[in-house]
Write a protein that holds these residues in place. Structure first.
Motif, PDB file in Angstrom:
ATOM      1  N   UNK A 170       0.870  -1.176   0.000  1.00 28.92           N
ATOM      2  CA  UNK A 170       0.000   0.000   0.000  1.00 28.92           C
ATOM      3  C   UNK A 170       0.905   1.224   0.000  1.00 28.92           C
ATOM      4  N   UNK A 171       1.223   1.744  -1.189  1.00 23.76           N
ATOM      5  CA  UNK A 171       2.202   2.809  -1.326  1.00 23.76           C
ATOM      6  C   UNK A 171       1.618   4.140  -0.853  1.00 23.76           C
ATOM      7  N   UNK A 172       2.340   4.806   0.032  1.00 22.18           N
ATOM      8  CA  UNK A 172       1.936   6.122   0.533  1.00 22.18           C
ATOM      9  C   UNK A 172       2.636   7.203  -0.277  1.00 22.18           C
ATOM     10  N   UNK A 188       3.948   2.395   7.092  1.00 25.77           N
ATOM     11  CA  UNK A 188       3.660   2.718   5.699  1.00 25.77           C
ATOM     12  C   UNK A 188       4.645   2.020   4.772  1.00 25.77           C
ATOM     13  N   UNK A 189       4.253   1.911   3.501  1.00 29.70           N
ATOM     14  CA  UNK A 189       5.122   1.422   2.437  1.00 29.70           C
ATOM     15  C   UNK A 189       5.430   2.593   1.511  1.00 29.70           C
ATOM     16  N   UNK A 190       6.704   2.743   1.139  1.00 30.79           N
ATOM     17  CA  UNK A 190       7.090   3.838   0.247  1.00 30.79           C
ATOM     18  C   UNK A 190       7.996   3.315  -0.865  1.00 30.79           C
ATOM     19  N   UNK A 191       7.930   4.007  -2.010  1.00 31.01           N
ATOM     20  CA  UNK A 191       8.824   3.756  -3.139  1.00 31.01           C
ATOM     21  C   UNK A 191       9.408   5.094  -3.558  1.00 31.01           C
ATOM     22  N   UNK A 192      10.721   5.166  -3.722  1.00 30.97           N
ATOM     23  CA  UNK A 192      11.347   6.421  -4.117  1.00 30.97           C
ATOM     24  C   UNK A 192      12.706   6.197  -4.747  1.00 30.97           C
ATOM     25  N   UNK A 193      13.163   7.202  -5.478  1.00 34.04           N
ATOM     26  CA  UNK A 193      14.488   7.166  -6.093  1.00 34.04           C
ATOM     27  C   UNK A 193      15.531   7.583  -5.057  1.00 34.04           C
ATOM     28  N   UNK A 194      16.571   6.779  -4.898  1.00 36.91           N
ATOM     29  CA  UNK A 194      17.628   7.088  -3.931  1.00 36.91           C
ATOM     30  C   UNK A 194      18.514   8.197  -4.493  1.00 36.91           C
ATOM     31  N   UNK A 195      18.509   9.370  -3.837  1.00 38.03           N
ATOM     32  CA  UNK A 195      19.263  10.508  -4.358  1.00 38.03           C
ATOM     33  C   UNK A 195      20.474  10.864  -3.498  1.00 38.03           C
ATOM     34  N   UNK A 254       6.859  -1.229   5.521  1.00 39.09           N
ATOM     35  CA  UNK A 254       6.581  -1.101   6.959  1.00 39.09           C
ATOM     36  C   UNK A 254       7.557  -0.142   7.642  1.00 39.09           C
ATOM     37  N   UNK A 255       7.480   1.109   7.265  1.00 38.65           N
ATOM     38  CA  UNK A 255       8.300   2.162   7.873  1.00 38.65           C
ATOM     39  C   UNK A 255       7.458   2.972   8.847  1.00 38.65           C
ATOM     40  N   UNK A 256       8.115   3.523   9.859  1.00 37.91           N
ATOM     41  CA  UNK A 256       7.448   4.344  10.865  1.00 37.91           C
ATOM     42  C   UNK A 256       7.537   5.812  10.453  1.00 37.91           C
ATOM     43  N   UNK A 257       6.403   6.514  10.460  1.00 42.39           N
ATOM     44  CA  UNK A 257       6.369   7.944  10.142  1.00 42.39           C
ATOM     45  C   UNK A 257       6.621   8.725  11.424  1.00 42.39           C
ATOM     46  N   UNK A 266      11.020   9.258   7.945  1.00 47.58           N
ATOM     47  CA  UNK A 266      10.703   7.845   8.102  1.00 47.58           C
ATOM     48  C   UNK A 266      11.857   7.143   8.784  1.00 47.58           C
ATOM     49  N   UNK A 267      11.571   6.041   9.438  1.00 46.69           N
ATOM     50  CA  UNK A 267      12.645   5.198   9.960  1.00 46.69           C
ATOM     51  C   UNK A 267      12.187   3.756   9.935  1.00 46.69           C
TER      52      UNK A 267
END
Length: 422
Positions: A170-172, A188-195, A254-257, A266-267
């Motif tokens: 479930x992408x936030x 939460x679940x997140x998807x992002x480009x590592x910058x 499953x990251x903590x906001x 996030x962590x």
């Protein structure tokens, strides 16, 4: 009549039906007649817009324990006690059914021995008999209002079902996370480009040293920082030293906001969070299509950010990766990643120095005047040129031919391949 020492009523089919109807009417006074009996029932609903039937999820509630579920375990982890001895305290899992509905389930400490060998992440099972309790606490892995508790009489049986999702993240969206004003109770679940990535530090917690690093992820025009601890830092370091050839897209499950000093971050959660890079899953493919063409630059090298100084990715890469000479590399028959300190002698003019790529980053093939991307499984018209340059390198031990792909060539030339065509 007597059967196995028990007194059994001698009822015909009609009498049995009347007796069952009487029992049902005690539960619900509006029951008028039993039309048919069945061992298994599925509910379906008709979607008018799609003109098709779909299976309807049966909503779990605490009113009964005799639940019979066919589900996939999409995440499974063990939570240890915080006594320093890493003794298992519970097994936690996320279950998803055919409709995509997710619920968290818990195996308590006294039941771990019974179910540990029966459950594996990614497998499908038929599970029966649970306790249903409210989903509470500050680390809720799903947004379902209830969670399941395994009992001694709970049964688990292997099953097969190709219709149950295999990832079901479930992408936030970052824009929603950045509007948060307090710590969230839901993971939460997140998807992002590592910058960018911070230098590794040591975090002192309860007298124990713990590794810590911060990575920055981008989604369209938005960025968010993610603090990683413990084993997740090791996973990040292994990826950075792996010589990855694609744009690093990160999946954090499953990251903590956290909301700290007016800033959202996030962590990872100890034991529960899962970190992945360039995964071959639908969520990553969707991110490549939606985010990379709109504000996210996928060709820039990752920045390694330290306290008061910036360290280039090549310096960090050489710290983490074993070195070898050109000759030892040629003699090596093992697959791996190595640093070679050599000089580029010349460009090898053998074949094209560029190729056409889809927005997902993969090369595309021309078919009947249009391009087809095998990764996205579609015909595409929006393609970009990318570098694939062969170079002759040499050191004191020998010479060899290397291939520079888009990220490396763009970094050395300080130009993208597309800019050379302008």
């Amino acid at each position: 009549m007597s059967q196995n020492g028990k007194l059994m009523p001698n009822l015909d089919q009609h009498s049995t039906k009347l007796l069952n109807l009487t029992v049902l009417q005690r539960i619900h006074t509006f029951v008028e007649e039993i039309l048919i009996t069945a061992a298994y029932v599925s509910f379906y609903e008709f979607n008018i817009d799609l003109s098709q039937w779909s299976r309807k999820a049966v909503e779990i509630n605490p009113e009964k324990e005799a639940w019979n579920l066919k589900v996939r375990v999409i995440r499974l982890w063990t939570v240890s006690t915080f006594t320093g001895q890493l003794v298992p305290n519970s097994m936690e899992m996320i279950l998803v059914d055919e409709s995509g509905c997710k619920i968290q389930a818990t195996v308590r400490k006294t039941m771990i021995y019974k179910f540990k060998q029966l459950l594996s992440e990614g497998r499908v099972y038929v599970m029966k008999l649970f306790s249903v309790v409210p989903n509470q606490g500050s680390y809720r892995a799903t947004r379902h209002q209830f969670k399941l508790i395994f009992q001694f009489r709970t049964t688990v049986r292997d099953a097969i079902c190709d219709f149950i999702p295999k990832s079901a993240l479930t992408i936030s969206p970052f824009i929603e996370l950045l509007e948060t004003k307090e710590d969230s109770d839901f993971l939460v679940d997140v998807v992002g480009l590592l910058v960018s990535v911070s230098e590794e530090k040591e975090y002192d917690k309860d007298g124990k040293k713990m590794k810590m690093a911060v990575m920055e992820l981008a989604e369209n025009d938005h960025r968010i920082r993610c603090a990683l601890f413990g084993e997740h830092v090791d996973e990040l370091n292994r990826f950075l030293s792996s010589g990855y050839a694609e744009q690093p897209i990160v999946v954090l499950h499953l990251a903590k906001v956290k909301f700290f000093r007016g800033r959202v971050g996030l962590q990872n959660v100890m034991f529960g969070s899962k970190l992945g890079f360039n995964l071959d899953i639908p969520e990553v493919a969707a991110f490549r299509k939606s985010s990379i063409p709109h504000g996210v630059s996928a060709s820039q090298p990752i920045g390694i950010v330290g306290s008061g100084k910036n360290i280039g990715i090549e310096e960090d890469f050489m710290k983490l990766t074993p070195r070898c000479t050109v000759k030892s590399l040629d003699d090596n028959n093992r697959a791996g990643t190595f640093v070679v300190l050599a000089k580029i002698a010349e460009i090898v003019e053998d074949g094209p120095w560029w190729y056409s790529a889809c927005v997902c980053g993969r090369g595309v093939q021309a078919e009947f005047g249009i391009y087809f991307c095998q990764f996205c499984n579609i015909h595409v018209t929006n393609v970009t040129p990318r570098f694939r340059v062969k170079v002759l390198v040499e050191d004191s031990t020998g010479v060899s031919i290397f291939v520079l792909f888009d990220r490396e060539a763009s970094y050395l030339l300080n130009k993208t391949c597309a800019q050379l065509f302008e």
